[in-house]
Design a protein around this motif. Structure first.
Motif, PDB file in Angstrom:
ATOM      1  N   SER A   1      -5.843   7.087  -2.550  1.00  0.00           N
ATOM      2  CA  SER A   1      -6.057   7.095  -1.100  1.00  0.00           C
ATOM      3  C   SER A   1      -5.387   5.869  -0.481  1.00  0.00           C
ATOM      4  O   SER A   1      -5.252   4.822  -1.115  1.00  0.00           O
ATOM      5  N   THR A   2      -5.009   5.985   0.800  1.00  0.00           N
ATOM      6  CA  THR A   2      -4.435   4.836   1.509  1.00  0.00           C
ATOM      7  C   THR A   2      -5.472   3.731   1.719  1.00  0.00           C
ATOM      8  O   THR A   2      -5.116   2.593   2.014  1.00  0.00           O
ATOM      9  N   ASN A   3      -6.754   4.064   1.522  1.00  0.00           N
ATOM     10  CA  ASN A   3      -7.798   3.040   1.622  1.00  0.00           C
ATOM     11  C   ASN A   3      -7.718   2.020   0.496  1.00  0.00           C
ATOM     12  O   ASN A   3      -8.431   1.013   0.522  1.00  0.00           O
TER      13      ASN A   3
ATOM     14  N   ASP B   1       4.352   4.193  -5.711  1.00  0.00           N
ATOM     15  CA  ASP B   1       4.298   3.919  -4.276  1.00  0.00           C
ATOM     16  C   ASP B   1       3.521   2.630  -4.004  1.00  0.00           C
ATOM     17  O   ASP B   1       3.904   1.820  -3.157  1.00  0.00           O
ATOM     18  N   ILE B   2       2.441   2.464  -4.746  1.00  0.00           N
ATOM     19  CA  ILE B   2       1.586   1.290  -4.564  1.00  0.00           C
ATOM     20  C   ILE B   2       2.305   0.015  -4.983  1.00  0.00           C
ATOM     21  O   ILE B   2       2.330  -0.981  -4.250  1.00  0.00           O
TER      22      ILE B   2
ATOM     23  N   LEU C   1      -0.793   8.711  -2.289  1.00  0.00           N
ATOM     24  CA  LEU C   1      -0.032   7.669  -2.980  1.00  0.00           C
ATOM     25  C   LEU C   1       0.005   7.862  -4.489  1.00  0.00           C
ATOM     26  O   LEU C   1      -1.007   8.212  -5.110  1.00  0.00           O
TER      27      LEU C   1
ATOM     28  N   LYS D   1       5.273  -0.873  -2.523  1.00  0.00           N
ATOM     29  CA  LYS D   1       4.845  -1.406  -1.244  1.00  0.00           C
ATOM     30  C   LYS D   1       4.136  -2.747  -1.400  1.00  0.00           C
ATOM     31  O   LYS D   1       4.235  -3.620  -0.526  1.00  0.00           O
TER      32      LYS D   1
ATOM     33  N   TRP E   1      -5.500  -0.026   0.103  1.00  0.00           N
ATOM     34  CA  TRP E   1      -4.964  -1.290   0.630  1.00  0.00           C
ATOM     35  C   TRP E   1      -6.075  -2.229   1.066  1.00  0.00           C
ATOM     36  O   TRP E   1      -5.910  -3.450   1.054  1.00  0.00           O
TER      37      TRP E   1
ATOM     38  N   GLU F   1      -1.474   0.080  10.425  1.00  0.00           N
ATOM     39  CA  GLU F   1      -2.392   0.576   9.396  1.00  0.00           C
ATOM     40  C   GLU F   1      -3.855   0.352   9.749  1.00  0.00           C
ATOM     41  O   GLU F   1      -4.740   1.016   9.217  1.00  0.00           O
TER      42      GLU F   1
END
Length: 326
Positions: free
Chosen positions: A312-314, A259-260, A255, A263, A316, A210
């Motif tokens: 967004s995947t950001n 999903d968040i 996402l 995970k 994380w 990632e």
């Protein structure tokens, strides 16, 4: 807080070397673009790693020197190691490869994908004399460059290096000059073909990470349209605006809430759904770079129209600062 002068100098030279690599790459007409970028980018990484190694060894310059056993009068090696001197009589410093080895011996591991990315640039630097700088490999080289810059910024942030990245802008520009319609395979030199095979093997043998990449794929599509229904956002107030159609939104905000949470339970040792997490998610919803709400009926006049949130995947990066990763 006082910082060692040599350590500070290495960091400053590292960031300036990376900025020089980008500046050279961004020149509209420069025939040695990729090779020069590789030389300066590798130098930037080497200086950064040497700064870390110096700090790990309590700022002892000896930790950066190439050492050899001192010779006795009878010609045999003694048990004492001394710095190897160059032609000017100054101590030689170690290579970037040796720097990484010494860091890892000092229990400062370097991510495997990050190493492969750097080794790909080193290979380009070491073999640049054999390259004819054909524009047919420009796209592939730029993909390596994008990954290099992203990795550099992530490494500095994740390792809390004393470099303020907010003072700099990192852009690679010459994408506009690349003609993706050219079929290059038939006219590449043998040296270039060998190098491209090397990089492809590096990518193929790497797992997904990632935080770091060997190369970042570039895929630009142009769509003729008279619609003004695009979705506009800015990463920075001084940045270049990017307009996306509705069909592209999910690519940038893939996402969903479930999903968040799913995970997060696997990612963190101390994750709990409760008021602190809900408050954090509420603040994330206020950030247009991290959250997008798709309306079921864009023309609705209701005060609370129905819609669904995507992220967004950001996200994380925000959650990593609040929860402990496994």
């Amino acid at each position: 807080m006082k910082i060692n002068k040599t350590y500070r100098s290495l960091l400053d030279k590292s960031i300036n070397s990376m900025l020089s690599a980008i500046e050279i790459y961004n020149k509209p007409n420069f025939s040695y673009r990729e090779e020069t970028f590789a030389i300066l980018a590798v130098n930037s990484w080497e200086l950064l790693f040497k700064a870390i190694l110096l700090k790990q060894n309590k700022y002892k310059l000896r930790s950066l020197y190439k050492l050899t056993y001192k010779k006795k009068q009878n010609g045999q090696d003694s048990k004492v190691k001394t710095p190897t001197l160059n032609r000017a009589g100054n101590p030689k410093t170690i290579t970037i490869n040796e720097t990484i080895i010494r860091l890892e011996k000092d229990k400062y591991p370097i991510n495997e994908i990050l190493k492969k990315s750097i080794f790909s640039l080193i290979e380009l630097r070491d073999n640049s004399i054999h390259f004819y700088n054909e524009k047919e490999i420009s796209k592939e080289m730029q993909e390596l460059g994008f990954a290099c810059i992203k990795n550099y910024m992530n490494f500095i942030k994740r390792n809390h290096i004393e470099i303020d990245l907010s003072n700099y802008n990192f852009y690679l520009m010459p994408l506009a000059y690349i003609d993706s319609k050219i079929d290059a395979n038939a006219i590449l030199t043998e040296e270039v073909s060998n190098y491209m095979s090397f990089v492809k093997n590096q990518v193929a043998s790497s797992s997904i990470d990632e935080n770091y990449d060997i190369a970042i794929s570039i895929d630009v599509n142009f769509k003729k349209s008279n619609s003004f229904d695009g979705f506009s956002m800015k990463f920075d107030k001084n940045g270049i605006p990017i307009t996306m159609s509705e069909e592209n939104i999910r690519n940038n905000f893939p996402l969903e809430y479930k999903d968040i949470t799913t995970k997060a339970r696997l990612r963190y040792v101390n994750f709990k759904m409760g008021k602190p997490f809900n408050t954090l998610m509420q603040s994330i919803k206020g950030d247009s770079k991290l959250h997008y709400r798709r309306m079921l009926n864009p023309n609705s006049t209701s005060k609370k129209p129905m819609g669904k949130s995507f992220y967004s995947t950001n996200i994380w990066q925000v959650l990593d600062s609040q929860f402990q990763k496994k």
